[in-house]
Design a protein around this motif. Structure first.
Motif, PDB file in Angstrom:
ATOM      1  N   GLU A 181     -39.414  -7.586 -37.093  1.00  0.00           N
ATOM      2  CA  GLU A 181     -38.352  -7.750 -38.082  1.00  0.00           C
ATOM      3  C   GLU A 181     -37.176  -6.833 -37.746  1.00  0.00           C
ATOM      4  OE1 GLU A 181     -38.226  -9.875 -40.520  1.00  0.00           O
ATOM      5  OE2 GLU A 181     -40.224 -10.704 -40.149  1.00  0.00           O
ATOM      6  N   VAL A 182     -35.963  -7.333 -37.973  1.00  0.00           N
ATOM      7  CA  VAL A 182     -34.763  -6.541 -37.718  1.00  0.00           C
ATOM      8  C   VAL A 182     -34.639  -5.474 -38.813  1.00  0.00           C
ATOM      9  CG1 VAL A 182     -32.253  -6.583 -37.533  1.00  0.00           C
ATOM     10  CG2 VAL A 182     -33.617  -8.443 -36.546  1.00  0.00           C
ATOM     11  N   GLN A 183     -34.688  -4.194 -38.407  1.00  0.00           N
ATOM     12  CA  GLN A 183     -34.544  -3.100 -39.371  1.00  0.00           C
ATOM     13  C   GLN A 183     -33.081  -2.922 -39.774  1.00  0.00           C
ATOM     14  OE1 GLN A 183     -37.588  -1.101 -40.348  1.00  0.00           O
ATOM     15  NE2 GLN A 183     -38.062  -3.144 -39.634  1.00  0.00           N
ATOM     16  N   TRP A 184     -32.212  -2.965 -38.802  1.00  0.00           N
ATOM     17  CA  TRP A 184     -30.775  -2.967 -39.056  1.00  0.00           C
ATOM     18  C   TRP A 184     -30.049  -3.496 -37.829  1.00  0.00           C
ATOM     19  CZ3 TRP A 184     -28.924   0.181 -35.301  1.00  0.00           C
ATOM     20  CH2 TRP A 184     -29.629   1.327 -34.955  1.00  0.00           C
ATOM     21  N   ARG A 185     -28.827  -3.948 -38.048  1.00  0.00           N
ATOM     22  CA  ARG A 185     -27.991  -4.471 -36.962  1.00  0.00           C
ATOM     23  C   ARG A 185     -26.563  -4.022 -37.236  1.00  0.00           C
ATOM     24  NH1 ARG A 185     -28.739  -9.106 -33.802  1.00  0.00           N
ATOM     25  NH2 ARG A 185     -30.391  -9.812 -35.221  1.00  0.00           N
ATOM     26  N   GLN A 186     -25.976  -3.302 -36.271  1.00  0.00           N
ATOM     27  CA  GLN A 186     -24.621  -2.802 -36.435  1.00  0.00           C
ATOM     28  C   GLN A 186     -23.743  -3.286 -35.287  1.00  0.00           C
ATOM     29  OE1 GLN A 186     -23.236  -1.226 -38.897  1.00  0.00           O
ATOM     30  NE2 GLN A 186     -25.098  -0.900 -40.094  1.00  0.00           N
ATOM     31  N   SER A 187     -22.571  -3.820 -35.621  1.00  0.00           N
ATOM     32  CA  SER A 187     -21.610  -4.206 -34.601  1.00  0.00           C
ATOM     33  C   SER A 187     -20.967  -2.950 -34.023  1.00  0.00           C
ATOM     34  CB  SER A 187     -20.534  -5.113 -35.192  1.00  0.00           C
ATOM     35  OG  SER A 187     -21.112  -6.311 -35.658  1.00  0.00           O
ATOM     36  N   SER A 188     -20.771  -2.946 -32.701  1.00  0.00           N
ATOM     37  CA  SER A 188     -20.200  -1.780 -32.041  1.00  0.00           C
ATOM     38  C   SER A 188     -19.193  -2.246 -31.001  1.00  0.00           C
ATOM     39  CB  SER A 188     -21.305  -0.956 -31.359  1.00  0.00           C
ATOM     40  OG  SER A 188     -22.253  -0.535 -32.302  1.00  0.00           O
ATOM     41  N   ASP A 189     -18.015  -1.656 -31.017  1.00  0.00           N
ATOM     42  CA  ASP A 189     -16.987  -1.994 -30.048  1.00  0.00           C
ATOM     43  C   ASP A 189     -16.971  -0.926 -28.966  1.00  0.00           C
ATOM     44  OD1 ASP A 189     -14.865  -2.971 -28.668  1.00  0.00           O
ATOM     45  OD2 ASP A 189     -13.343  -2.417 -30.158  1.00  0.00           O
ATOM     46  N   PHE A 190     -17.596  -1.221 -27.837  1.00  0.00           N
ATOM     47  CA  PHE A 190     -17.662  -0.269 -26.740  1.00  0.00           C
ATOM     48  C   PHE A 190     -16.517  -0.469 -25.742  1.00  0.00           C
ATOM     49  CE2 PHE A 190     -22.501  -0.424 -27.442  1.00  0.00           C
ATOM     50  CZ  PHE A 190     -22.417   0.551 -28.423  1.00  0.00           C
ATOM     51  N   GLY A 191     -15.653  -1.412 -25.988  1.00  0.00           N
ATOM     52  CA  GLY A 191     -14.568  -1.667 -25.059  1.00  0.00           C
ATOM     53  C   GLY A 191     -14.994  -2.646 -23.977  1.00  0.00           C
ATOM     54  N   VAL A 192     -14.296  -2.600 -22.822  1.00  0.00           N
ATOM     55  CA  VAL A 192     -14.594  -3.504 -21.705  1.00  0.00           C
ATOM     56  C   VAL A 192     -15.024  -2.682 -20.498  1.00  0.00           C
ATOM     57  CG1 VAL A 192     -13.016  -5.284 -22.507  1.00  0.00           C
ATOM     58  CG2 VAL A 192     -12.157  -3.495 -20.997  1.00  0.00           C
ATOM     59  N   ASN A 193     -15.747  -3.334 -19.593  1.00  0.00           N
ATOM     60  CA  ASN A 193     -16.195  -2.713 -18.344  1.00  0.00           C
ATOM     61  C   ASN A 193     -16.913  -1.389 -18.598  1.00  0.00           C
ATOM     62  OD1 ASN A 193     -14.990  -4.797 -16.829  1.00  0.00           O
ATOM     63  ND2 ASN A 193     -13.006  -3.730 -16.847  1.00  0.00           N
ATOM     64  N   GLY A 234     -28.296   2.594 -39.056  1.00  0.00           N
ATOM     65  CA  GLY A 234     -27.468   2.249 -37.915  1.00  0.00           C
ATOM     66  C   GLY A 234     -25.997   2.569 -38.068  1.00  0.00           C
ATOM     67  N   GLN A 235     -25.589   3.200 -39.178  1.00  0.00           N
ATOM     68  CA  GLN A 235     -24.188   3.563 -39.365  1.00  0.00           C
ATOM     69  C   GLN A 235     -23.797   4.674 -38.397  1.00  0.00           C
ATOM     70  OE1 GLN A 235     -21.920   2.236 -41.317  1.00  0.00           O
ATOM     71  NE2 GLN A 235     -23.157   0.858 -42.576  1.00  0.00           N
ATOM     72  N   GLN A 236     -22.566   4.595 -37.867  1.00  0.00           N
ATOM     73  CA  GLN A 236     -22.092   5.643 -36.970  1.00  0.00           C
ATOM     74  C   GLN A 236     -21.800   6.908 -37.763  1.00  0.00           C
ATOM     75  OE1 GLN A 236     -18.865   4.531 -34.389  1.00  0.00           O
ATOM     76  NE2 GLN A 236     -18.652   6.567 -33.505  1.00  0.00           N
ATOM     77  N   ILE A 237     -22.210   8.041 -37.195  1.00  0.00           N
ATOM     78  CA  ILE A 237     -21.992   9.340 -37.829  1.00  0.00           C
ATOM     79  C   ILE A 237     -20.811  10.004 -37.123  1.00  0.00           C
ATOM     80  CG2 ILE A 237     -22.988  11.613 -38.292  1.00  0.00           C
ATOM     81  CD1 ILE A 237     -25.751  10.260 -38.189  1.00  0.00           C
ATOM     82  N   GLY A 238     -19.761  10.340 -37.879  1.00  0.00           N
ATOM     83  CA  GLY A 238     -18.587  10.962 -37.281  1.00  0.00           C
ATOM     84  C   GLY A 238     -17.788   9.957 -36.466  1.00  0.00           C
ATOM     85  N   SER A 239     -16.974  10.463 -35.549  1.00  0.00           N
ATOM     86  CA  SER A 239     -16.128   9.621 -34.710  1.00  0.00           C
ATOM     87  C   SER A 239     -16.699   9.577 -33.289  1.00  0.00           C
ATOM     88  CB  SER A 239     -14.698  10.161 -34.700  1.00  0.00           C
ATOM     89  OG  SER A 239     -14.693  11.505 -34.215  1.00  0.00           O
ATOM     90  N   THR A 240     -16.043   8.817 -32.433  1.00  0.00           N
ATOM     91  CA  THR A 240     -16.496   8.683 -31.051  1.00  0.00           C
ATOM     92  C   THR A 240     -15.992   9.865 -30.230  1.00  0.00           C
ATOM     93  OG1 THR A 240     -16.419   6.282 -31.247  1.00  0.00           O
ATOM     94  CG2 THR A 240     -16.473   7.199 -29.023  1.00  0.00           C
ATOM     95  N   GLY A 241     -16.915  10.576 -29.582  1.00  0.00           N
ATOM     96  CA  GLY A 241     -16.527  11.671 -28.710  1.00  0.00           C
ATOM     97  C   GLY A 241     -16.212  11.170 -27.314  1.00  0.00           C
ATOM     98  N   SER A 242     -15.554  12.011 -26.511  1.00  0.00           N
ATOM     99  CA  SER A 242     -15.169  11.617 -25.165  1.00  0.00           C
ATOM    100  C   SER A 242     -15.361  12.799 -24.221  1.00  0.00           C
ATOM    101  CB  SER A 242     -13.710  11.144 -25.135  1.00  0.00           C
ATOM    102  OG  SER A 242     -13.342  10.720 -23.840  1.00  0.00           O
ATOM    103  N   LEU A 243     -16.048  12.559 -23.094  1.00  0.00           N
ATOM    104  CA  LEU A 243     -16.293  13.579 -22.080  1.00  0.00           C
ATOM    105  C   LEU A 243     -15.646  13.134 -20.780  1.00  0.00           C
ATOM    106  CD1 LEU A 243     -20.156  13.938 -22.681  1.00  0.00           C
ATOM    107  CD2 LEU A 243     -18.317  15.034 -23.963  1.00  0.00           C
ATOM    108  N   ASN A 244     -15.007  14.068 -20.063  1.00  0.00           N
ATOM    109  CA  ASN A 244     -14.366  13.766 -18.792  1.00  0.00           C
ATOM    110  C   ASN A 244     -15.292  14.141 -17.637  1.00  0.00           C
ATOM    111  OD1 ASN A 244     -11.862  12.861 -19.872  1.00  0.00           O
ATOM    112  ND2 ASN A 244     -11.265  14.983 -20.235  1.00  0.00           N
ATOM    113  N   VAL A 245     -15.484  13.212 -16.702  1.00  0.00           N
ATOM    114  CA  VAL A 245     -16.292  13.457 -15.503  1.00  0.00           C
ATOM    115  C   VAL A 245     -15.495  12.972 -14.290  1.00  0.00           C
ATOM    116  CG1 VAL A 245     -18.533  13.331 -16.668  1.00  0.00           C
ATOM    117  CG2 VAL A 245     -17.467  11.244 -15.802  1.00  0.00           C
ATOM    118  N   ASP A 246     -15.985  13.305 -13.093  1.00  0.00           N
ATOM    119  CA  ASP A 246     -15.227  12.998 -11.887  1.00  0.00           C
ATOM    120  C   ASP A 246     -15.836  11.844 -11.086  1.00  0.00           C
ATOM    121  OD1 ASP A 246     -17.493  14.210 -10.978  1.00  0.00           O
ATOM    122  OD2 ASP A 246     -16.493  15.663  -9.684  1.00  0.00           O
TER     123      ASP A 246
END
Length: 442
Positions: A181-193, A234-246
């Motif tokens: 059974e589906v416990q929860w389902r959340q739409s998420s926009d991860f962008g492209v590629n 399944g609710q998002q907590i806070g905002s989306t963080g971003s880390l820079n890598v090389d």
């Protein structure tokens, strides 16, 4: 004359007294014997009664379990079984879990089709999904009978089993292991590629709803986006963080005494973030919870401006892997020339081993009983590889073998055995020593 006769003649009355006393003593002894025999008789009757009561109770229990209380019916375990799926395409996912709690491991797999199997007659339209879609299925390990089947998503990019205690990717659904059974389902926009960095990590309950939460990393170019989700809904907590890598990054998670660190590594660098840093970046809040503390030794060695960890950034990094130690998890760093085991406690090198051009991810197993070992495969020439089993504590090579190997051949695998060792499964062509022209079967 006899002494007794003379005594009787001298003291005739005394003789009568002695006889009377003897008669009295005999009478007392008879009464005592009579009482003792009476007590023994009563005790014997109690023993007989206890025996028959015990026998009666035993017969009642046997009768109850034999005729009244039914025995659980367990499915007959078949030696082999086969299920066919027409017009379906399998995903590269297979998990082993005891779904129906019958002490037998069951099979969980995913496939893409317009309709499910005939056992459930489910379709993509049942969940409002376009056809074809991705189905998740659990099959009994005993006979292949379907336990449940569910249309889960339009397509599957990533799937992970075994996340415990959840309240229950164009969407992020969570399915119950036992029922599907589906416990929860959340739409998420991860962008492209984008690429999902696996596995998803379970973190402590940061939103105080009584259910542990999830942290998800999405790689897009030279950035890694961080998402924290509630495990309950399944609710998002806070905002989306971003880390820079090389560059293109992968990651491992290290669990220390009271802290967790995520190591993101590219070909040239290793970046270290504590779970506390990631949570603070996503929410802008400081929180004090077990598992969200920082380790002083690690914090001393991390460049806080770039989050680089110089001790592990030796260049041309192929793999990072966790290796359990006696009390800490250690880090195996494999680059183009050497493999080195680093202590997670003090970040000191425990051992190094010369190994060039490693062609598969390091694998853990037990070559000796209860002694952890590492499997390393390295390229030694065109279509040739060397397989080594290395003891994790000392770095000593316990076994090695040279094989003919083709490109894109499967990596090694292990199976646990009953004597606390492992069976090592290795893919390649073995050439008999001294025979340069004829090779045995693969």
């Amino acid at each position: 004359m006899d002494n007794k006769d003379s005594e009787a003649e001298i003291h005739p009355l005394k003789t009568e007294d002695v006889k009377a006393q003897e008669n009295h003593e005999n009478s007392v002894e008879r009464r005592i014997v009579s009482k003792q025999s009476s007590r023994l008789s009563r005790l014997s009757r109690w023993r007989t009664a206890a025996f028959f009561i015990s026998l009666f109770l035993c017969l009642i229990i046997v009768f109850a379990f034999s005729f009244i209380i039914p025995c659980p019916e367990r499915p007959v375990s078949e030696r082999t079984w086969l299920r066919n799926y027409d017009n379906a395409v399998a995903y590269q996912f297979l998990a082993i879990e005891d779904v129906n709690e019958d002490k037998v491991q069951d099979i969980i797999f995913a496939f893409k089709a317009g309709n499910g199997s005939s056992s459930f007659n489910s379709s993509c339209l049942d969940e409002g999904l376009p056809s074809p879609c991705a189905f998740i299925t659990a099959a009994s390990g005993t006979n292949g009978r379907l336990l449940w089947e569910r249309p889960a998503a339009e397509d599957l990019e990533w799937m992970q089993c075994g996340i415990q205690q959840l309240g229950g990717p164009h969407a992020l659904p969570a399915l119950a292991l036992r029922t599907g059974e589906v416990q929860w389902r959340q739409s998420s926009d991860f962008g492209v590629n984008y690429t999902v960095l696996t596995p998803v990590s379970v973190i402590p309950d940061v939103d105080s709803d009584g259910v542990q939460d999830l942290i998800l990393f999405i790689a897009t170019g030279d950035k890694i986006k961080t998402f924290i989700y509630s495990g309950k809904n399944g609710q998002q907590i806070g905002s989306t963080g971003s880390l820079n890598v090389d560059g293109k990054a992968r990651y491992i998670r290290l669990n220390l005494d009271s802290s967790s660190y995520f190591l993101f590594y590219t070909e040239n660098s290793v970046y270290a973030y504590s779970l506390k840093d990631l949570y603070s970046a996503a929410t802008g809040l400081e929180i004090k919870l077990p598992g969200l503390e920082q380790d002083p030794q690690w914090e001393k060695n991390i460049d806080h401006a770039t989050h680089l960890l110089p001790l592990l950034s030796s260049g041309d990094i192929r793999y990072l892997a966790k290796v359990p130690g006696r009390s800490w998890e250690n880090v195996l760093v494999v680059n183009s020339e050497v493999a080195a085991l680093i202590s997670a406690q003090n970040l000191q090198t425990l051992w190094t081993l010369n190994v060039s051009h490693v062609v598969s991810e390091p694998l853990l197993g037990y070559y000796k009983p209860d002694v952890l070992a590492i499997v390393l495969e390295s390229e030694i020439g065109p279509n040739r590889k060397k397989v080594m089993i290395v003891e994790s504590r000392s770095g000593a090579v316990q076994w090695d073998l040279k094989l003919n190997s083709r490109a894109e051949s499967p990596g090694p695998a292990t199976l646990s055995t009953a004597d606390h060792r492992s069976t090592f499964l290795i893919w390649g062509d073995y050439q008999l020593p001294g025979n340069e022209t004829v090779s045995s079967a693969a």
